[in-house]
Design a protein around this motif. Structure first.
Motif, PDB file in Angstrom:
ATOM      1  N   LYS A 281      -9.570   7.032  -0.978  1.00  0.00           N
ATOM      2  CA  LYS A 281      -9.970   6.761   0.407  1.00  0.00           C
ATOM      3  C   LYS A 281      -8.724   6.957   1.267  1.00  0.00           C
ATOM      4  CE  LYS A 281     -12.570   3.470   3.250  1.00  0.00           C
ATOM      5  NZ  LYS A 281     -13.004   2.065   3.428  1.00  0.00           N
TER       6      LYS A 281
ATOM      7  N   TRP B 279      -4.260   3.698  11.881  1.00  0.00           N
ATOM      8  CA  TRP B 279      -4.145   3.470  10.443  1.00  0.00           C
ATOM      9  C   TRP B 279      -4.521   4.774   9.786  1.00  0.00           C
ATOM     10  CZ3 TRP B 279      -2.127  -0.436   7.698  1.00  0.00           C
ATOM     11  CH2 TRP B 279      -2.359  -0.460   6.311  1.00  0.00           C
TER      12      TRP B 279
ATOM     13  N   ASN C  54     -10.292   0.304  -2.895  1.00  0.00           N
ATOM     14  CA  ASN C  54     -10.964   1.611  -2.936  1.00  0.00           C
ATOM     15  C   ASN C  54     -10.074   2.710  -3.485  1.00  0.00           C
ATOM     16  OD1 ASN C  54     -13.234   0.517  -1.249  1.00  0.00           O
ATOM     17  ND2 ASN C  54     -11.582   0.387   0.222  1.00  0.00           N
TER      18      ASN C  54
ATOM     19  N   GLN D 102       0.797  -1.221   0.000  1.00  0.00           N
ATOM     20  CA  GLN D 102       0.000   0.000   0.000  1.00  0.00           C
ATOM     21  C   GLN D 102       0.836   1.280   0.000  1.00  0.00           C
ATOM     22  OE1 GLN D 102      -2.549  -1.820   3.357  1.00  0.00           O
ATOM     23  NE2 GLN D 102      -4.001  -0.564   2.227  1.00  0.00           N
TER      24      GLN D 102
ATOM     25  N   ASN E  59      -1.433 -10.599   8.921  1.00  0.00           N
ATOM     26  CA  ASN E  59      -2.408  -9.523   9.063  1.00  0.00           C
ATOM     27  C   ASN E  59      -3.784  -9.971   8.575  1.00  0.00           C
ATOM     28  OD1 ASN E  59      -3.199  -6.546   9.333  1.00  0.00           O
ATOM     29  ND2 ASN E  59      -3.838  -7.032   7.254  1.00  0.00           N
ATOM     30  N   GLU E  60      -4.758  -9.890   9.455  1.00  0.00           N
ATOM     31  CA  GLU E  60      -6.168 -10.091   9.078  1.00  0.00           C
ATOM     32  C   GLU E  60      -6.377 -11.290   8.166  1.00  0.00           C
ATOM     33  OE1 GLU E  60      -8.023  -6.588   7.545  1.00  0.00           O
ATOM     34  OE2 GLU E  60      -7.862  -5.515   9.416  1.00  0.00           O
TER      35      GLU E  60
ATOM     36  N   HIS F   1       1.343  -9.264   5.010  1.00  0.00           N
ATOM     37  CA  HIS F   1       0.158  -8.413   4.836  1.00  0.00           C
ATOM     38  C   HIS F   1      -0.333  -8.581   3.390  1.00  0.00           C
ATOM     39  CE1 HIS F   1      -1.925  -4.665   6.648  1.00  0.00           C
ATOM     40  NE2 HIS F   1      -2.583  -4.955   5.540  1.00  0.00           N
TER      41      HIS F   1
ATOM     42  N   SER G 295      -5.681   2.089  -0.821  1.00  0.00           N
ATOM     43  CA  SER G 295      -6.655   1.154  -0.272  1.00  0.00           C
ATOM     44  C   SER G 295      -6.859   0.075  -1.334  1.00  0.00           C
ATOM     45  CB  SER G 295      -7.955   1.896   0.035  1.00  0.00           C
ATOM     46  OG  SER G 295      -8.939   0.972   0.385  1.00  0.00           O
ATOM     47  N   TRP G 296      -6.663  -1.191  -0.947  1.00  0.00           N
ATOM     48  CA  TRP G 296      -6.611  -2.306  -1.912  1.00  0.00           C
ATOM     49  C   TRP G 296      -7.669  -2.206  -2.998  1.00  0.00           C
ATOM     50  CZ3 TRP G 296      -2.537  -5.549  -0.854  1.00  0.00           C
ATOM     51  CH2 TRP G 296      -1.998  -5.453   0.433  1.00  0.00           C
TER      52      TRP G 296
ATOM     53  N   GLU H  40      -4.417  -1.499  14.152  1.00  0.00           N
ATOM     54  CA  GLU H  40      -5.039  -0.573  13.195  1.00  0.00           C
ATOM     55  C   GLU H  40      -6.332  -0.033  13.781  1.00  0.00           C
ATOM     56  OE1 GLU H  40      -5.717  -1.972   9.146  1.00  0.00           O
ATOM     57  OE2 GLU H  40      -3.859  -3.139   9.213  1.00  0.00           O
TER      58      GLU H  40
ATOM     59  N   TYR I 132      -6.466   7.789   4.725  1.00  0.00           N
ATOM     60  CA  TYR I 132      -6.442   7.486   6.158  1.00  0.00           C
ATOM     61  C   TYR I 132      -5.347   8.221   6.923  1.00  0.00           C
ATOM     62  CZ  TYR I 132      -9.483   3.289   5.897  1.00  0.00           C
ATOM     63  OH  TYR I 132     -10.534   2.413   5.752  1.00  0.00           O
TER      64      TYR I 132
HETATM   65  C1  BG6 Z   1      -7.467  -3.432   7.010  1.00  0.00           C
HETATM   66  C2  BG6 Z   1      -6.177  -3.746   6.329  1.00  0.00           C
HETATM   67  O1  BG6 Z   1      -8.404  -4.341   6.521  1.00  0.00           O
HETATM   68  O2  BG6 Z   1      -8.081  -2.223   6.826  1.00  0.00           O
HETATM   69  C3  BG6 Z   1      -5.536  -2.568   5.640  1.00  0.00           C
HETATM   70  O3  BG6 Z   1      -5.277  -4.399   7.157  1.00  0.00           O
HETATM   71  C4  BG6 Z   1      -6.625  -1.709   5.005  1.00  0.00           C
HETATM   72  O4  BG6 Z   1      -4.585  -3.029   4.737  1.00  0.00           O
HETATM   73  C5  BG6 Z   1      -7.482  -1.162   6.116  1.00  0.00           C
HETATM   74  O5  BG6 Z   1      -6.168  -0.687   4.179  1.00  0.00           O
HETATM   75  C6  BG6 Z   1      -8.576  -0.230   5.661  1.00  0.00           C
HETATM   76  O6  BG6 Z   1      -9.398  -0.863   4.737  1.00  0.00           O
HETATM   77  P1  BG6 Z   1      -9.767  -0.168   3.380  1.00  0.00           P
HETATM   78  O7  BG6 Z   1     -10.576  -1.177   2.643  1.00  0.00           O
HETATM   79  O8  BG6 Z   1     -10.539   1.044   3.712  1.00  0.00           O
HETATM   80  O9  BG6 Z   1      -8.472   0.147   2.704  1.00  0.00           O
END
Ligand code: BG6
Length: 476
Positions: free
Chosen positions: A437, A423, A433, A21, A167-168, A122, A430-431, A376, A439
């Motif tokens: 988006k 975060w 989005n 990211q 991660n997640e 991740h 954002s993967w 996060e 943060y």
């Molecule tokens: C978590 C991930 O799911 O949330 C991050 O560990 C991700 O990599 C973050 O960016 C926020 O989610 P999103 O979909 O808003 O990018």
């Protein structure tokens, strides 16, 4: 009202990121392609075709980024290591170019007194392993993951104290095998549970290797906890919410913390022919590998109600940033989601619920009694660069302040909270989005497809968090 406990001395005030990211440099210094380098180039996979080829170019600008962290007074920085930077083919000989990059980053952090918190994985598996055996769908990944982790423990174990394994796992595998949104983008519950079993074994092997190689360090997985609420006091809705807790939270956390799959979910999977195949020795390995702490990512809570046997299944989620575009999701016969009428939402329909963080920390503490590191928490929004050259993100300050107050309530309730990593530090990809988006505490000047000048601009929240850290949370 009750007097809140202060944040403990030595509380790790941090921020977080992930390799794909932020880094860019997707083929620099011998790196191999990750599954995301390939997947994001397939038409229609990501928001407006955005990808991490350049990202925010942290690979080349890490010194500037670390200087900003130091200016902010950050005490911990969570980042992930890209597996295909270290092993371009997923295994075999380590790539010195990749190791040297992370060594420079870790040394820069330590020089500023910033504690590195390293995530081993991740989501960016080597594409070579996807091609060779389907990555997480094969048990072969367990050996290759251990080999990769051992290389990092050996190289960085003396410098890095805090480590995150996966991660997640819950979010990544849900999107990969139930929602068809992450590679390999299929919908198959049997494959979902099998891939998860391999990931549990990989997590356990990493912890076992860590005990040998980094005896003084601390290690744990990071889990995305969305606390389940019942839509009403109808017992059927309460059962639905309990099932959602079991299938969307306990399924992972029980295995990490105790080595056992939760009983009622297991019984349901056996009945439906979806339980993973378990081999001799697996149960012992899972039981042996105890984490030192649980990493928790918290963004929102979810409400569940009863779902008929022919009811709604896994559908989709909001990747557009258009309020109200999230469909109902569920598992027929178990539960389905419904909106929470008591809570505001972000533009991506994520409920804004600081109490949900307190509830998360209480539930996790009661069930597992392990220290927790918040790895996060944050708010994704359409930030704007104003005419005065600044970014006025008061809404983010508001979000973070209320979630930190929830942390203080949880500490008062008895949670052993080690730290809080917001975060994210800079804006990032954002993967699904895109770059819109945002943060970060630091704005990065780029659009979806045009990297522009990638200038770093401190947002209002940057100065606010600096004061929070300096006062150890007294000045929220
Ligand atoms: C978590 C991930 O799911 O949330 C991050 O560990 C991700 O990599 C973050 O960016 C926020 O989610 P999103 O979909 O808003 O990018």
């Amino acid at each position: 009202h009750r007097q809140l406990a202060p944040f403990p001395e030595g509380f790790l005030w941090g921020a977080a990121s992930a390799a794909y990211q932020i880094e860019g440099g997707w083929n620099a210094d011998g790196k191999g392609p990750s599954v995301w380098d390939v997947f994001s180039k397939q038409p229609g996979r990501t928001y407006q075709g955005s990808n991490g080829d350049v990202a925010v170019d942290h690979y080349h600008r890490y010194q500037e980024d670390v200087a900003l962290m130091a200016e902010m007074g950050l005490m911990a920085y969570r980042f992930s290591i890209s597996w295909p930077r270290i092993f371009p083919q997923g295994r075999g000989e380590a790539n010195e170019g990749g190791l040297a990059f992370y060594e420079r980053l870790i040394d820069a952090l330590l020089a500023h007194g910033i504690e590195p918190v390293v995530t081993l994985y991740h989501w960016d598996a080597p594409q070579a392993l996807m091609d060779e055996y389907g990555a997480w769908e094969s048990r072969r990944i367990v050996d290759d993951f251990e080999h990769y982790c051992r290389a990092l423990f050996t190289r960085f174990g003396a410098k890095v104290r805090y480590w995150i394994t996966l991660n997640e796992q819950n979010i990544d595998t849900t999107r990969s095998f139930l929602l068809a949104k992450h590679p390999p983008a299929v919908r198959d519950r049997q494959r979902f549970y099998q891939a998860n079993h391999h990931a549990f074994l990989a997590n356990a092997r990493a912890i076992r290797a860590f005990r040998q190689l980094v005896p003084g360090g601390k290690i744990g997985p990071t889990f995305c906890y969305c606390p389940a609420y019942a839509a009403s006091s109808r017992p059927q809705d309460v059962v639905a919410a309990e099932s959602a807790e079991e299938f969307t939270n306990h399924w992972w956390l029980d295995v990490y913390a105790t080595g056992r799959y939760p009983a009622s979910a297991w019984a349901w999977l056996v009945e439906h022919g979806q339980a993973p195949r378990i081999e001799g020795g697996d149960a012992e390995l899972l039981a042996e590998a105890k984490p030192d702490f649980l990493g928790i990512n918290y963004y929102y809570s979810q409400v569940f109600e009863d779902n008929a046997l022919d009811g709604v299944g896994e559908t989709d989620f909001n990747t557009s940033g258009q309020k109200g575009s999230t469909p109902v999701n569920g598992v027929p016969g178990l539960y389905k989601t419904t909106a929470n009428p008591h809570l505001p939402t972000s533009n991506w329909d994520w409920a804004i619920d600081p109490d949900g963080l307190r509830i998360t920390l209480r539930r996790v503490t009661s069930r597992y009694n392990l220290p927790v590191l918040i790895t996060e928490n944050g708010l994704g929004e359409f930030d704007q660069l104003s005419d005065d050259g600044k970014v006025h993100d008061g809404y983010r300050i508001d979000y973070l302040r209320h979630h930190l107050l929830a942390c203080q309530q949880a500490i008062s309730d008895g949670t052993k909270l080690m730290g809080y990593c917001a975060w994210s530090f800079t804006d990032l990809l954002s993967w699904l989005n895109g770059y819109q988006k945002r943060y970060g505490f630091v704005y990065v000047n780029r659009t979806e497809t045009d990297p522009l000048d990638l200038a770093r601009i401190r947002k209002d929240s940057f100065y606010w968090y600096r004061d929070v850290i300096a006062s150890n949370g007294r000045k929220l």
